[in-house]
Design a protein around this motif. Structure first.
Motif, PDB file in Angstrom:
ATOM      1  N   ASN A  76     -14.870 -15.660  44.036  1.00  0.00           N
ATOM      2  CA  ASN A  76     -13.880 -14.423  43.827  1.00  0.00           C
ATOM      3  C   ASN A  76     -13.815 -13.683  45.258  1.00  0.00           C
ATOM      4  OD1 ASN A  76     -13.819 -14.729  40.794  1.00  0.00           O
ATOM      5  ND2 ASN A  76     -16.279 -14.250  40.917  1.00  0.00           N
ATOM      6  N   ALA A  77     -12.626 -12.728  44.993  1.00  0.00           N
ATOM      7  CA  ALA A  77     -12.412 -11.906  46.464  1.00  0.00           C
ATOM      8  C   ALA A  77     -13.567 -11.079  47.002  1.00  0.00           C
ATOM      9  CB  ALA A  77     -11.330 -11.023  45.993  1.00  0.00           C
ATOM     10  N   ASP A  78     -14.622 -10.563  46.069  1.00  0.00           N
ATOM     11  CA  ASP A  78     -15.623 -10.084  46.550  1.00  0.00           C
ATOM     12  C   ASP A  78     -16.884 -11.001  47.088  1.00  0.00           C
ATOM     13  OD1 ASP A  78     -16.653 -11.037  44.134  1.00  0.00           O
ATOM     14  OD2 ASP A  78     -17.199  -9.017  43.304  1.00  0.00           O
ATOM     15  N   HIS A  79     -16.443 -12.328  46.862  1.00  0.00           N
ATOM     16  CA  HIS A  79     -17.073 -13.430  47.572  1.00  0.00           C
ATOM     17  C   HIS A  79     -18.638 -13.757  46.545  1.00  0.00           C
ATOM     18  CE1 HIS A  79     -15.791 -12.415  51.879  1.00  0.00           C
ATOM     19  NE2 HIS A  79     -15.130 -13.591  51.347  1.00  0.00           N
ATOM     20  N   SER A  80     -18.507 -13.086  45.151  1.00  0.00           N
ATOM     21  CA  SER A  80     -19.240 -13.585  44.328  1.00  0.00           C
ATOM     22  C   SER A  80     -18.919 -14.928  43.860  1.00  0.00           C
ATOM     23  CB  SER A  80     -19.278 -12.725  43.105  1.00  0.00           C
ATOM     24  OG  SER A  80     -18.184 -12.637  42.681  1.00  0.00           O
ATOM     25  N   ARG A  81     -19.773 -15.868  43.331  1.00  0.00           N
ATOM     26  CA  ARG A  81     -19.316 -17.103  43.069  1.00  0.00           C
ATOM     27  C   ARG A  81     -19.949 -17.738  41.923  1.00  0.00           C
ATOM     28  NH1 ARG A  81     -22.390 -17.646  47.882  1.00  0.00           N
ATOM     29  NH2 ARG A  81     -23.885 -19.162  47.848  1.00  0.00           N
ATOM     30  N   TRP A  82     -19.409 -18.803  41.473  1.00  0.00           N
ATOM     31  CA  TRP A  82     -20.282 -19.890  40.450  1.00  0.00           C
ATOM     32  C   TRP A  82     -20.156 -21.086  40.958  1.00  0.00           C
ATOM     33  CZ3 TRP A  82     -17.233 -23.166  38.163  1.00  0.00           C
ATOM     34  CH2 TRP A  82     -15.894 -22.722  37.658  1.00  0.00           C
ATOM     35  N   LEU A  83     -21.236 -21.801  40.558  1.00  0.00           N
ATOM     36  CA  LEU A  83     -20.904 -23.341  40.662  1.00  0.00           C
ATOM     37  C   LEU A  83     -21.767 -24.072  39.504  1.00  0.00           C
ATOM     38  CD1 LEU A  83     -20.958 -26.035  42.466  1.00  0.00           C
ATOM     39  CD2 LEU A  83     -23.448 -25.518  43.015  1.00  0.00           C
ATOM     40  N   GLN A  84     -20.926 -25.059  38.990  1.00  0.00           N
ATOM     41  CA  GLN A  84     -21.365 -25.739  37.683  1.00  0.00           C
ATOM     42  C   GLN A  84     -21.470 -27.228  37.780  1.00  0.00           C
ATOM     43  OE1 GLN A  84     -18.729 -27.160  35.868  1.00  0.00           O
ATOM     44  NE2 GLN A  84     -19.938 -27.571  34.040  1.00  0.00           N
ATOM     45  N   VAL A  85     -22.261 -27.834  37.247  1.00  0.00           N
ATOM     46  CA  VAL A  85     -22.527 -29.433  37.457  1.00  0.00           C
ATOM     47  C   VAL A  85     -22.519 -29.857  35.955  1.00  0.00           C
ATOM     48  CG1 VAL A  85     -23.910 -31.155  38.124  1.00  0.00           C
ATOM     49  CG2 VAL A  85     -23.623 -29.477  39.608  1.00  0.00           C
ATOM     50  N   SER A  86     -21.979 -30.876  35.707  1.00  0.00           N
ATOM     51  CA  SER A  86     -22.129 -31.523  34.431  1.00  0.00           C
ATOM     52  C   SER A  86     -22.215 -33.146  34.450  1.00  0.00           C
ATOM     53  CB  SER A  86     -20.594 -31.738  33.798  1.00  0.00           C
ATOM     54  OG  SER A  86     -20.499 -30.012  33.343  1.00  0.00           O
ATOM     55  N   LEU A  87     -22.994 -33.470  33.686  1.00  0.00           N
ATOM     56  CA  LEU A  87     -23.590 -35.031  33.537  1.00  0.00           C
ATOM     57  C   LEU A  87     -23.022 -35.609  32.148  1.00  0.00           C
ATOM     58  CD1 LEU A  87     -25.179 -36.298  35.651  1.00  0.00           C
ATOM     59  CD2 LEU A  87     -27.114 -35.886  34.418  1.00  0.00           C
ATOM     60  N   LEU A  88     -22.596 -36.844  32.232  1.00  0.00           N
ATOM     61  CA  LEU A  88     -22.262 -37.544  31.013  1.00  0.00           C
ATOM     62  C   LEU A  88     -23.584 -37.861  30.186  1.00  0.00           C
ATOM     63  CD1 LEU A  88     -20.077 -38.811  29.138  1.00  0.00           C
ATOM     64  CD2 LEU A  88     -20.571 -41.005  30.215  1.00  0.00           C
ATOM     65  N   LYS A  89     -23.934 -37.313  29.056  1.00  0.00           N
ATOM     66  CA  LYS A  89     -24.920 -37.610  28.363  1.00  0.00           C
ATOM     67  C   LYS A  89     -24.522 -37.683  26.850  1.00  0.00           C
ATOM     68  CE  LYS A  89     -28.521 -37.233  30.962  1.00  0.00           C
ATOM     69  NZ  LYS A  89     -29.443 -38.515  31.162  1.00  0.00           N
ATOM     70  N   ASN A  90     -24.688 -38.622  26.082  1.00  0.00           N
ATOM     71  CA  ASN A  90     -24.629 -38.845  24.721  1.00  0.00           C
ATOM     72  C   ASN A  90     -22.902 -38.777  24.300  1.00  0.00           C
ATOM     73  OD1 ASN A  90     -27.421 -39.144  24.016  1.00  0.00           O
ATOM     74  ND2 ASN A  90     -27.369 -36.978  23.982  1.00  0.00           N
ATOM     75  N   GLY A  91     -22.283 -39.178  25.259  1.00  0.00           N
ATOM     76  CA  GLY A  91     -20.726 -39.309  25.205  1.00  0.00           C
ATOM     77  C   GLY A  91     -19.936 -38.206  25.463  1.00  0.00           C
TER      78      GLY A  91
END
Length: 203
Positions: free
Chosen positions: A172-187
């Motif tokens: 975001n503009a205020d340098h807050s952020r998020w990171l998300q990781v997803s893995l294939l599980k059960n289709g």
């Protein structure tokens, strides 16, 4: 096709930390960075540019991986663990690693945050590998982002060649952020990691 080998990724992470102790923190980050690697300072920057000629801290940060996630084909992996600075501050890190044609790993994204209390060290390191069914195909291992600028409001994302592990971030503009990781599980692609970092406090 390759296969997942989480222990190879742990070995890379441990070698990275050892290089930081022996040669200097920023030299180690540079040595293990992919050419397109991104880090947050707190704005997203191209790591190779930011690290170039940077003065080393008096003593390097120390860190240990606690968890690993990996695509079925082993082309992409994620490590999460704890760090400690010489001043006693503690925190966590998340690093995304990409396998090169040579078979070794280079990091493409590194981020973390300080914590009030140290992460609890697990009895043993945990590793989770994606199912090997077909995920959405990646034509190639790509880090999709604007090549010219890394500005606040930036998004970045990537996925393994077989589509079984994907990641994305938003700043975001205020340098807050998020990171998300997803893995294939059960289709289905299942979120296995989400980090949210608050905007830095004004100094």
């Amino acid at each position: 096709a390759g296969t997942a080998n989480p222990s190879a990724l742990v070995a890379a992470e441990i070698a990275f930390a050892r290089t930081a102790r022996e040669k200097g923190q920023w030299q180690a980050f540079d040595q293990y960075a992919d050419d397109d690697a991104v880090m947050f300072v707190p704005e997203p920057v191209r790591a190779k540019d930011w690290l170039s000629g940077r003065q080393e801290p008096a003593a390097p940060v120390q860190w240990q991986p606690y968890q690993v996630w990996m695509s079925c084909d082993g082309t992409l992996g994620v490590t999460k663990g704890a760090w400690q600075r010489p001043d006693g501050s503690v925190g966590y890190f998340t690093t995304i690693w990409q396998k090169r044609k040579k078979g070794d790993y280079r990091w493409v994204l590194d981020q973390g945050d300080s914590l009030a209390e140290a992460l609890e060290e697990p009895a043993m390191l945990s590793a989770s590998v994606a199912d090997c069914a077909r995920g959405p195909r990646g034509d190639e291992l790509v880090v999709e982002r604007d090549r010219k600028t890394l500005a606040p409001g930036m998004d970045g994302r990537g996925r393994s060649k077989d589509g079984t592990l994907s990641w994305s971030y938003h700043v975001n503009a205020d340098h807050s952020r998020w990171l998300q990781v997803s893995l294939l599980k059960n289709g289905a692609m299942t979120e296995v990691l989400r980090s949210e970092v608050a905007a830095p406090k004004e100094r």
